[in-house]
Scaffold this motif. Structure first.
Motif, PDB file in Angstrom:
ATOM      1  N   TYR A  14     132.296  11.140   0.529  1.00 44.73           N
ATOM      2  CA  TYR A  14     131.604  12.387   0.184  1.00 44.73           C
ATOM      3  C   TYR A  14     130.622  12.126  -0.967  1.00 44.73           C
ATOM      4  O   TYR A  14     131.001  11.523  -1.989  1.00 44.73           O
ATOM      5  CB  TYR A  14     132.653  13.438  -0.199  1.00 44.73           C
ATOM      6  CG  TYR A  14     132.071  14.651  -0.884  1.00 44.73           C
ATOM      7  CD1 TYR A  14     131.283  15.548  -0.180  1.00 44.73           C
ATOM      8  CD2 TYR A  14     132.300  14.885  -2.237  1.00 44.73           C
ATOM      9  CE1 TYR A  14     130.733  16.655  -0.810  1.00 44.73           C
ATOM     10  CE2 TYR A  14     131.763  15.987  -2.878  1.00 44.73           C
ATOM     11  CZ  TYR A  14     130.972  16.867  -2.160  1.00 44.73           C
ATOM     12  OH  TYR A  14     130.421  17.945  -2.787  1.00 44.73           O
ATOM     13  N   ALA A  15     129.369  12.584  -0.804  1.00 47.89           N
ATOM     14  CA  ALA A  15     128.354  12.387  -1.850  1.00 47.89           C
ATOM     15  C   ALA A  15     128.602  13.380  -2.986  1.00 47.89           C
ATOM     16  O   ALA A  15     128.290  14.565  -2.878  1.00 47.89           O
ATOM     17  CB  ALA A  15     126.953  12.569  -1.270  1.00 47.89           C
ATOM     18  N   VAL A  16     129.136  12.857  -4.075  1.00 46.55           N
ATOM     19  CA  VAL A  16     129.585  13.698  -5.190  1.00 46.55           C
ATOM     20  C   VAL A  16     128.460  14.565  -5.739  1.00 46.55           C
ATOM     21  O   VAL A  16     128.679  15.689  -6.186  1.00 46.55           O
ATOM     22  CB  VAL A  16     130.186  12.792  -6.296  1.00 46.55           C
ATOM     23  CG1 VAL A  16     130.506  13.591  -7.550  1.00 46.55           C
ATOM     24  CG2 VAL A  16     131.431  12.075  -5.772  1.00 46.55           C
TER      25      VAL A  16
ATOM     26  N   VAL B 121     125.516  22.291  -9.195  1.00 50.17           N
ATOM     27  CA  VAL B 121     125.207  20.977  -9.794  1.00 50.17           C
ATOM     28  C   VAL B 121     123.769  20.877 -10.301  1.00 50.17           C
ATOM     29  O   VAL B 121     123.469  20.071 -11.174  1.00 50.17           O
ATOM     30  CB  VAL B 121     125.460  19.806  -8.815  1.00 50.17           C
ATOM     31  CG1 VAL B 121     126.931  19.535  -8.647  1.00 50.17           C
ATOM     32  CG2 VAL B 121     124.783  20.049  -7.472  1.00 50.17           C
ATOM     33  N   MET B 122     122.876  21.689  -9.748  1.00 50.28           N
ATOM     34  CA  MET B 122     121.481  21.634 -10.188  1.00 50.28           C
ATOM     35  C   MET B 122     121.149  22.799 -11.119  1.00 50.28           C
ATOM     36  O   MET B 122     119.985  23.044 -11.434  1.00 50.28           O
ATOM     37  CB  MET B 122     120.548  21.654  -8.968  1.00 50.28           C
ATOM     38  CG  MET B 122     120.651  20.391  -8.133  1.00 50.28           C
ATOM     39  SD  MET B 122     119.589  20.429  -6.659  1.00 50.28           S
ATOM     40  CE  MET B 122     117.987  20.043  -7.356  1.00 50.28           C
ATOM     41  N   SER B 123     122.171  23.494 -11.601  1.00 49.39           N
ATOM     42  CA  SER B 123     121.927  24.658 -12.467  1.00 49.39           C
ATOM     43  C   SER B 123     121.623  24.199 -13.886  1.00 49.39           C
ATOM     44  O   SER B 123     121.880  23.058 -14.256  1.00 49.39           O
ATOM     45  CB  SER B 123     123.140  25.584 -12.441  1.00 49.39           C
ATOM     46  OG  SER B 123     124.262  24.932 -13.007  1.00 49.39           O
TER      47      SER B 123
ATOM     48  N   GLU C 266     128.059   8.743   3.924  1.00 50.90           N
ATOM     49  CA  GLU C 266     128.000   9.412   2.619  1.00 50.90           C
ATOM     50  C   GLU C 266     127.530  10.866   2.748  1.00 50.90           C
ATOM     51  O   GLU C 266     126.533  11.256   2.148  1.00 50.90           O
ATOM     52  CB  GLU C 266     127.012   8.658   1.700  1.00 50.90           C
ATOM     53  CG  GLU C 266     127.310   7.187   1.512  1.00 50.90           C
ATOM     54  CD  GLU C 266     126.156   6.429   0.826  1.00 50.90           C
ATOM     55  OE1 GLU C 266     125.087   7.032   0.583  1.00 50.90           O
ATOM     56  OE2 GLU C 266     126.343   5.239   0.546  1.00 50.90           O
ATOM     57  N   PRO C 267     128.215  11.689   3.503  1.00 48.21           N
ATOM     58  CA  PRO C 267     127.742  13.060   3.684  1.00 48.21           C
ATOM     59  C   PRO C 267     127.986  13.916   2.442  1.00 48.21           C
ATOM     60  O   PRO C 267     129.037  13.824   1.809  1.00 48.21           O
ATOM     61  CB  PRO C 267     128.612  13.576   4.835  1.00 48.21           C
ATOM     62  CG  PRO C 267     129.874  12.782   4.731  1.00 48.21           C
ATOM     63  CD  PRO C 267     129.472  11.429   4.213  1.00 48.21           C
ATOM     64  N   GLY C 268     126.995  14.708   2.088  1.00 43.41           N
ATOM     65  CA  GLY C 268     127.154  15.635   0.970  1.00 43.41           C
ATOM     66  C   GLY C 268     126.992  17.060   1.457  1.00 43.41           C
ATOM     67  O   GLY C 268     127.944  17.826   1.601  1.00 43.41           O
TER      68      GLY C 268
ATOM     69  N   LEU D  72     123.210  -4.347   0.259  1.00 39.05           N
ATOM     70  CA  LEU D  72     121.834  -4.109  -0.146  1.00 39.05           C
ATOM     71  C   LEU D  72     121.374  -2.847   0.581  1.00 39.05           C
ATOM     72  O   LEU D  72     121.592  -2.720   1.785  1.00 39.05           O
ATOM     73  CB  LEU D  72     120.994  -5.310   0.285  1.00 39.05           C
ATOM     74  CG  LEU D  72     119.655  -5.505  -0.418  1.00 39.05           C
ATOM     75  CD1 LEU D  72     119.851  -5.695  -1.920  1.00 39.05           C
ATOM     76  CD2 LEU D  72     118.969  -6.746   0.176  1.00 39.05           C
ATOM     77  N   ARG D  73     120.781  -1.932  -0.190  1.00 34.44           N
ATOM     78  CA  ARG D  73     120.228  -0.747   0.485  1.00 34.44           C
ATOM     79  C   ARG D  73     118.867  -1.126   1.063  1.00 34.44           C
ATOM     80  O   ARG D  73     117.947  -1.476   0.325  1.00 34.44           O
ATOM     81  CB  ARG D  73     120.076   0.411  -0.489  1.00 34.44           C
ATOM     82  CG  ARG D  73     119.366   1.600   0.155  1.00 34.44           C
ATOM     83  CD  ARG D  73     119.504   2.852  -0.657  1.00 34.44           C
ATOM     84  NE  ARG D  73     118.696   3.928  -0.126  1.00 34.44           N
ATOM     85  CZ  ARG D  73     118.587   5.113  -0.694  1.00 34.44           C
ATOM     86  NH1 ARG D  73     119.246   5.365  -1.808  1.00 34.44           N
ATOM     87  NH2 ARG D  73     117.839   6.042  -0.170  1.00 34.44           N
ATOM     88  N   VAL D  74     118.767  -1.054   2.375  1.00 34.74           N
ATOM     89  CA  VAL D  74     117.514  -1.423   3.021  1.00 34.74           C
ATOM     90  C   VAL D  74     116.793  -0.172   3.500  1.00 34.74           C
ATOM     91  O   VAL D  74     117.396   0.868   3.747  1.00 34.74           O
ATOM     92  CB  VAL D  74     117.745  -2.373   4.220  1.00 34.74           C
ATOM     93  CG1 VAL D  74     118.398  -3.658   3.757  1.00 34.74           C
ATOM     94  CG2 VAL D  74     118.569  -1.711   5.321  1.00 34.74           C
TER      95      VAL D  74
ATOM     96  N   GLY E  67     124.719   5.984   4.959  1.00 31.88           N
ATOM     97  CA  GLY E  67     124.296   7.027   4.029  1.00 31.88           C
ATOM     98  C   GLY E  67     124.722   8.417   4.454  1.00 31.88           C
ATOM     99  O   GLY E  67     125.615   8.596   5.296  1.00 31.88           O
ATOM    100  N   GLY E  68     124.063   9.397   3.872  1.00 34.43           N
ATOM    101  CA  GLY E  68     124.342  10.798   4.233  1.00 34.43           C
ATOM    102  C   GLY E  68     123.158  11.354   4.991  1.00 34.43           C
ATOM    103  O   GLY E  68     122.448  10.609   5.656  1.00 34.43           O
ATOM    104  N   GLY E  69     122.939  12.647   4.884  1.00 31.93           N
ATOM    105  CA  GLY E  69     121.700  13.203   5.400  1.00 31.93           C
ATOM    106  C   GLY E  69     121.800  14.180   6.550  1.00 31.93           C
ATOM    107  O   GLY E  69     120.809  14.805   6.913  1.00 31.93           O
TER     108      GLY E  69
HETATM  109  N1  LLP Z   1     123.658   9.067  -0.158  1.00 32.57           N
HETATM  110  C1  LLP Z   1     122.553   8.888  -0.913  1.00 32.57           C
HETATM  111  C2  LLP Z   1     122.192   7.533  -1.335  1.00 32.57           C
HETATM  112  C3  LLP Z   1     121.762   9.990  -1.269  1.00 32.57           C
HETATM  113  O1  LLP Z   1     120.663   9.808  -1.992  1.00 32.57           O
HETATM  114  C4  LLP Z   1     122.140  11.293  -0.850  1.00 32.57           C
HETATM  115  C5  LLP Z   1     121.366  12.466  -1.225  1.00 32.57           C
HETATM  116  C6  LLP Z   1     123.316  11.426  -0.087  1.00 32.57           C
HETATM  117  C7  LLP Z   1     124.044  10.293   0.249  1.00 32.57           C
HETATM  118  C8  LLP Z   1     123.803  12.747   0.417  1.00 32.57           C
HETATM  119  O2  LLP Z   1     122.893  13.311   1.302  1.00 32.57           O
HETATM  120  P1  LLP Z   1     123.235  14.656   2.082  1.00 32.57           P
HETATM  121  O3  LLP Z   1     124.325  14.353   3.082  1.00 32.57           O
HETATM  122  O4  LLP Z   1     123.688  15.660   1.074  1.00 32.57           O
HETATM  123  O5  LLP Z   1     121.950  15.025   2.714  1.00 32.57           O
HETATM  124  N2  LLP Z   1     118.714  18.399  -3.956  1.00 32.57           N
HETATM  125  C9  LLP Z   1     118.236  18.298  -2.589  1.00 32.57           C
HETATM  126  C10 LLP Z   1     118.913  17.203  -1.814  1.00 32.57           C
HETATM  127  C11 LLP Z   1     118.799  15.836  -2.459  1.00 32.57           C
HETATM  128  C12 LLP Z   1     119.525  14.758  -1.698  1.00 32.57           C
HETATM  129  C13 LLP Z   1     119.539  13.509  -2.479  1.00 32.57           C
HETATM  130  N3  LLP Z   1     120.294  12.430  -1.910  1.00 32.57           N
HETATM  131  C14 LLP Z   1     118.425  19.666  -1.928  1.00 32.57           C
HETATM  132  O6  LLP Z   1     118.907  20.592  -2.592  1.00 32.57           O
HETATM  133  O7  LLP Z   1     118.078  19.854  -0.764  1.00 32.57           O
END
Ligand code: LLP
Length: 416
Positions: free
Chosen positions: A57-59, A374-376, A273-275, A148-150, A237-239
């Motif tokens: 989980y992306a903290v 977290v962004m507050s 790495e899902p957030g 390595l992050r590619v 990664g996440g995303g």
């Molecule tokens: N792994 C890496 C290396 C990352 O940079 C990120 C997010 C994640 C995982 C998690 O990604 P997710 O699954 O949450 O998409 N503040 C922005 C989003 C920034 C994301 C940055 N990196 C927003 O509020 O939309």
């Protein structure tokens, strides 16, 4: 799916009326649903099936200790980007051996702390970072596990919303240069190469770009094997995106199953790495309408939450659904701009929203569980809101509302 639903026109968080929470704890307030967090994590975990791997989980998406603790209890791993996040994971009962450490600017003291804690892997983003990590590991007399992050440079033409996987950004190394950099890493005495990492962007709503990236990363794994470098895990990664408005992102299960299928019979573990897709729809921000102000051009509802509490609309023009806590039929529907008390024109949470409003009404901003609290900030010397976690019919204050004393404690006037 989440656990914020209406019952007889009243919004509930699991089995608790949101209006009751607002009454007890005041507004604005973040409310999280434990069941939703668990459901989302389990969907990822289940989709891995027999494939060895870790759901980290992306903290950064939501780092509240209770959120981390709920996931740690399910056996989750964690993706961190600072020593601070590592400390949170440890205090929340997370296992450092399931932690991956990402980020472009890791400092030596952070690397040291992570090595001492025994993290699973460092996701290294540059050649110079390899040198630094090797030196820190040598001081401690240990070997640092690295990926390595590619940058797979997935086709931006086909998928224009992808930003971080392209050549022209600060993240990762160009995939075409990766074989040479891997060769250097493999020759360093205090590094142990174990994986390949990538993260192509956030809020993706189709699986195709992930599969593109996976194909490119698998080609790299084959090249490395020819060089005698044997990769044990892929970190994709996440995303994965969520539904804020009309998006139709695939379910986590669908997305992970497709990745797993593409890996076929390769003996590679899969790290993700899902957030956002775990936390966003597990949270709402509840706010109260202070005043209604009609002008010649627009209708403003001035609410008690502001850009300092939830900055995504102001920062990215992000659209998040805003719904009434109590559905009323005794007012006409009108278009409202929902604006906060902060002294900035950009201080809005939503614009031109069709709502039936009266002053004093409660509203809920949905999908606020990720990149919300977290962004507050304390801009305008506003106390940050409390965070509440609902668990069935129970509610826990997992961060109390800040006070002015909290805010002012680190500051001082000049001496007399
Ligand atoms: N792994 C890496 C290396 C990352 O940079 C990120 C997010 C994640 C995982 C998690 O990604 P997710 O699954 O949450 O998409 N503040 C922005 C989003 C920034 C994301 C940055 N990196 C927003 O509020 O939309």
């Amino acid at each position: 799916m989440d656990h914020f639903n209406y019952r007889n026109g009243e919004l509930f968080a699991e089995d608790v009326a949101v209006a009751d929470l607002a009454e007890r704890f005041g507004t604005p307030a973040y409310i999280y649903s434990r069941a939703t967090l668990e459901r989302h994590y389990q969907a990822y975990h289940k989709a891995l099936g027999d494939r060895p791997g870790l759901i980290c989980y992306a903290v950064k998406a939501n780092s509240n200790l209770a959120v981390l603790n709920v996931l740690a209890r399910l056996g989750a791993g964690f993706d961190i980007v600072s020593a601070g996040e590592l400390e949170r994971v440890i205090r929340a009962g997370g296992d450092p051996a399931k932690v991956v450490f990402s980020g472009v600017g890791k400092q030596p003291w952070e690397m040291r702390r992570a090595l001492e804690a025994g993290v699973h892997c460092f996701n290294v983003e540059s050649e110079t970072e390899l040198d630094r990590l090797n030196a820190v590991a040598a001081e401690l007399g240990v070997q640092a596990p690295v990926s390595l992050r590619v940058n797979p440079d997935v086709d931006a033409g086909t998928h224009p919303y992808i930003s971080t996987g392209l050549k022209e950004n600060k993240f990762g190394v160009d995939i075409t240069q990766a074989p040479a950099i891997y060769a250097r890493a493999a020759a360093m005495s205090n590094l142990e190469v174990i994986g390949v990492d990538c993260h192509i962007g956030s809020q993706l709503t189709t699986v195709a770009p992930f599969l593109d990236a996976l194909d490119r990363v698998l080609a790299l794994v084959d090249t490395l094997a020819e060089q005698g470098i044997h990769i044990r895990h892929l970190d994709m990664g996440g995303g994965l995106g969520v539904r804020y408005q009309q998006e139709q992102p695939p379910e986590p299960y669908e997305y992970v199953s497709q990745l797993v299928e593409r890996l076929g019979d390769r003996s590679l573990a899969l790290v993700l790495e899902p957030g956002r897709s775990i936390a966003a729809n597990a949270g709402i921000l509840v706010t109260r309408v202070e005043f209604l102000k009609r002008t010649e051009h627009r209708n403003f509802a001035i609410i008690d939450a502001a850009m300092n509490d939830l900055i995504r609309p102001a920062l990215y023009s992000a659209w998040q659904d805003i719904v009434p806590v109590h559905q009323r039929e005794d007012e006409p529907e009108q278009q409202w701009d929902l604006v906060g008390p902060v002294c900035e024109t950009g201080d809005f949470l939503g614009k031109e929203r069709p709502l039936k409003l009266r002053a004093g009404d409660l509203l809920a901003v949905r999908s606020a569980g990720a990149y919300g609290f977290v962004m507050s900030s304390n801009y305008n010397t506003r106390n940050r809101p409390p965070e509440l976690m609902v668990d069935g019919a129970d509610v826990h204050v997992v961060r109390r509302r800040e006070t002015l004393d909290d805010q002012l404690a680190p500051e001082s006037c000049l001496p007399e």
